[in-house]
Write a protein that holds these residues in place. Structure first.
Motif: not given
Length: 385
Positions: A100-120
């Motif tokens: 998976y990848f974790t991400a965030c969106r300032k203002g909840m708009t636009g492209s996701p910021a700072h994608l980081a790999a996350f493994t389950v």
């Protein structure tokens, strides 16, 4: 009257977003997530499969959202929206083994910021009571049936609405606008799982980015309730917008009806939570229906959708010991209370314009959303434990 009402509503909503989801008690097993305006950092890069709790703190200056994306970086496996600055929330999501990848969106708009790999990774096997497994399977089947029904009705209603709009019959289109949108508002968290469909269908003008083509319900809303100084679309432009809305709705309906469409039990309960967060974020403030002021129709649909999702998992929660029984009792009470309050603003087959509500009345609605959201925020952690 609108300016005073919405200013008061915005103040109420800010207070609501800061306190309702803020239930992050000490949890030794939770993964800490730190959000800033430019990045999101998760304390661990791996976790065992099953119910995973993320304790998310927004250290930025704007509202943010935390997302878990599938390996294709498109499909949303889980998301927690409306995390206000200085707010800490616990978000529980059921994840299977995989990348998976974790991400965030300032203002909840636009492209996701700072994608980081996350493994389950593969988690420990657990013993699940056969009756509970059957309950979960039945709940998922029932909710999928509900989603298919709502998207099918949404497609029919949208097709009729678009035809009136394209034909220039503004009166007919205005009359159909709010009731047709209700089907979408009941199931919006599911639409958000499919990446670009929600922005294509439901993007508000305030969230349009530079260079982005604005389509969907709210672009058409602006034509139908044109503000001063705005020139509505010509017939050719209307045809383009109407056909695009129907096409995007058809895509959503097809995806939900597909044989490989799957859901997990936490997506149902988190969907209920997300719908009430939608109310607190944009319905209470009057921001959702900027031109038509039909926010109470959306409010009602969000509550209905949340109530259906809750009702589908209710028996599972109630069987989870005393804590489950307590949450169910509170939710039964608060869902009834918010429906009773909304009924005061009924007018014919719909509702009064949101501009007719006083600041005091908006505050009453906000308080009831708060009262419902508090026990609802506990629902996922109860049913997946």
């Amino acid at each position: 009257m609108l300016t005073g009402t919405l200013a008061g509503a915005a103040t109420i909503a800010l207070a609501l977003s800061g306190c309702v989801p803020n239930r992050a008690s000490a949890d030794a097993e939770a993964l800490a997530v730190s959000l800033t305006d430019t990045a999101c950092t998760v304390s661990e890069k791996t976790a065992p499969s099953g119910a995973i709790t993320f304790q998310v703190t927004n250290k930025g200056t704007d509202v943010n959202e935390f997302e878990i994306l599938a390996s294709d970086k498109l499909r949303i496996a889980g998301e927690k929206e409306n995390i206000g600055p200085g707010t800490t929330v616990n978000y529980v999501v059921q994840l299977t083994e995989g990348d998976y990848f974790t991400a965030c969106r300032k203002g909840m708009t636009g492209s996701p910021a700072h994608l980081a790999a996350f493994t389950v990774t593969k988690g420990k096997s657990t013993t699940t009571d056969a009756s509970e497994s059957k309950q979960v399977a039945t709940a998922v089947t029932n909710y999928k049936g509900y989603l298919k029904d709502q998207t099918s009705q949404l497609l029919d209603a949208t097709t009729s609405f678009a035809a009136a709009y394209e034909a220039g019959d503004d009166t007919a289109a205005r009359n159909q606008y709010a009731s047709a949108r209700a089907f979408y508002e009941r199931i919006e968290p599911t639409a958000e799982q499919f990446g670009d469909i929600d922005p294509a269908i439901d993007l508000r003008e305030a969230d349009v980015e530079s260079g982005q083509t604005w389509t969907g319900w709210h672009r058409i809303e602006k034509d139908l309730w044109a503000p001063a100084g705005f020139t509505p679309s010509n017939p050719a432009e209307r045809a383009t917008l109407g056909k695009q809305l129907v096409a995007d709705t058809q895509r959503l309906s097809d995806l939900v009806a597909a044989k490989n469409f799957t859901l997990t039990i936490d997506q149902i309960s988190n969907g209920a939570i997300g719908l009430m967060e939608e109310v607190s974020r944009s319905k209470i403030t009057g921001e959702e229906e900027t031109f038509s002021h039909t926010d109470l129709w959306d409010f009602q649909a969000n509550v209905e959708g949340a109530n259906v999702a809750y009702g589908i998992v209710r028996d599972i929660a109630e069987a989870k010991g005393q804590s489950g029984k307590q949450v169910v009792s509170k939710l039964d009470t608060e869902f009834a209370a918010i429906q009773k309050l909304l009924a005061q603003y009924k007018k014919g087959d719909g509702f009064v314009s949101y501009t007719e509500l006083s600041t005091t009345q908006v505050k009453q609605l906000s308080d009831e959303v708060n009262a419902l959201s508090e026990p609802l925020s506990q629902l996922t952690s109860i049913i997946v434990k």
